[in-house]
Design an enzyme around this catalytic site. Structure first.
Site, PDB file in Angstrom:
ATOM      1  N   CYS A 125      17.078  66.715  82.350  1.00  0.00           N
ATOM      2  CA  CYS A 125      17.290  66.060  81.135  1.00  0.00           C
ATOM      3  C   CYS A 125      16.848  64.516  81.275  1.00  0.00           C
ATOM      4  O   CYS A 125      17.116  63.581  82.063  1.00  0.00           O
ATOM      5  CB  CYS A 125      19.200  65.756  81.225  1.00  0.00           C
ATOM      6  N   HIS A 150      10.905  74.757  76.798  1.00  0.00           N
ATOM      7  CA  HIS A 150      10.945  74.346  75.435  1.00  0.00           C
ATOM      8  C   HIS A 150       9.856  75.048  74.534  1.00  0.00           C
ATOM      9  O   HIS A 150       8.598  75.527  74.903  1.00  0.00           O
ATOM     10  CB  HIS A 150      10.275  72.760  75.184  1.00  0.00           C
ATOM     11  N   GLU A 209      19.067  71.858  71.351  1.00  0.00           N
ATOM     12  CA  GLU A 209      18.937  72.113  72.757  1.00  0.00           C
ATOM     13  C   GLU A 209      19.695  73.083  73.399  1.00  0.00           C
ATOM     14  O   GLU A 209      21.080  73.542  72.734  1.00  0.00           O
ATOM     15  CB  GLU A 209      19.607  70.725  73.498  1.00  0.00           C
ATOM     16  N   CYS A 250      16.150  63.898  72.532  1.00  0.00           N
ATOM     17  CA  CYS A 250      16.119  64.891  73.604  1.00  0.00           C
ATOM     18  C   CYS A 250      14.812  64.240  74.403  1.00  0.00           C
ATOM     19  O   CYS A 250      13.609  64.654  74.117  1.00  0.00           O
ATOM     20  CB  CYS A 250      15.749  66.245  73.184  1.00  0.00           C
ATOM     21  N   GLY A 290      12.370  67.130  75.406  1.00  0.00           N
ATOM     22  CA  GLY A 290      12.183  67.667  74.184  1.00  0.00           C
ATOM     23  C   GLY A 290      10.768  66.662  73.796  1.00  0.00           C
ATOM     24  O   GLY A 290       9.690  67.262  73.214  1.00  0.00           O
TER      25      GLY A 290
END
Length: 287
Positions: free
Chosen positions: A75, A172, A221, A230, A233
């Site tokens: 994260c 992703h 997510e 994110c 991301g």
């Protein structure tokens, strides 16, 4: 038991941060889920747990639980909150630390202006390692990237969605859209997240290119739904856009909760993410 916690956010992506060095933590997925519940618990996109390191040369171990109770590998916005937390709590007096995660070691750094830069490591671009099952699919070349078609079986969908697949320690799927605000993430996000081509599910990124160094981004997510920002991301979107030949580093990423800056020199080089981390409040909850 009483659990002490700190509520933080990075560009609107919000976290419960827990010191598991000075208090005993051993929760089930259901308990993590209840803590993250916005009505019956504290409320957060993710729960971040600070532990003693297991690997030599690391300062801390960093564990992440999504608000569905599942543990995940990485994260990025949380990594910035992590380094601010350990600094504010006196757990470290260093401006730069090495942190063990499920996906590998990351190196967040406090900048003089109060922002935080995280060396997220080099992106993984080999589909099988993301992981993504590309068997029997015909990829479409764009720049030095390969775009993969996903049939989402959405009402009115006439053609597959073309995505870049990138891992930033977590998987992703990034698509380029004309208008990011017009996307119905509640419809398409779960279809991408649970697409059978992604055996460990995937984060779905929707990127609108404003110019060669600025994009707007929304991310659905894995295990959390759409968040206001994110970090991984944002990294994946910048990598995908640079590979496609449509973006130049550094890239300003505008999410709904704030902005991040992503720098990347190309394959084999680490992705550097810079952005804010904010402490909101502290508290104690009875469990």
């Amino acid at each position: 038991m009483k659990l002490h916690f700190t509520k933080m956010h990075g560009a609107g992506n919000d976290f419960i941060v827990i010191d598991a060095i000075n208090q005993q933590i051993d929760f089930t997925p259901a308990q993590w889920q209840r803590l993250a519940d916005r009505r019956f618990g504290i409320g957060a996109d993710q729960i971040l747990v600070v532990e003693k390191p297991r690997l030599p040369g690391c300062d801390f171990r960093y564990r992440i639980y999504n608000n569905d109770g599942g543990e995940v590998e990485q994260c990025g916005n949380g990594a910035r909150a992590f380094v601010k937390f350990v600094s504010e709590k006196g757990l470290s007096n260093q401006s730069s630390i090495r942190v063990e995660t499920m996906a590998g070691v990351i190196a967040p750094r406090l900048e003089p202006d109060g922002s935080i830069t995280v060396d997220m490591g080099a992106p993984v671009l080999e589909p099988a390692l993301v992981p993504f099952d590309a068997a029997d699919l015909a990829g479409v070349a764009e720049g030095s990237d390969t775009l993969w078609p996903l049939d989402l079986a959405l009402p009115g969908q006439t053609a597959p969605v073309l995505v870049s697949v990138v891992s930033m320690g977590n998987p992703h799927a990034v698509q380029v859209v004309d208008d990011v605000d017009a996307q119905d993430l509640e419809q398409s996000g779960p279809r991408i997240e649970h697409h059978p081509r992604f055996p460990r599910r995937v984060n779905a990124g929707y990127m609108q290119i404003v110019n060669r160094q600025h994009v707007k981004l929304r991310v659905f997510e894995r295990g959390a739904g759409e968040t206001l920002a994110c970090g991984t991301g944002a990294c994946a979107a910048a990598v995908a856009g640079i590979l496609r030949g449509r973006l130049d580093s550094p890239v300003r990423i505008s999410a709904r909760g704030g902005e991040l800056s992503i720098a990347w020199q190309g394959p084999g080089h680490p992705v550097l993410m810079t952005g804010p981390a904010v402490t909101v409040f502290e508290g104690t909850i009875e469990l």
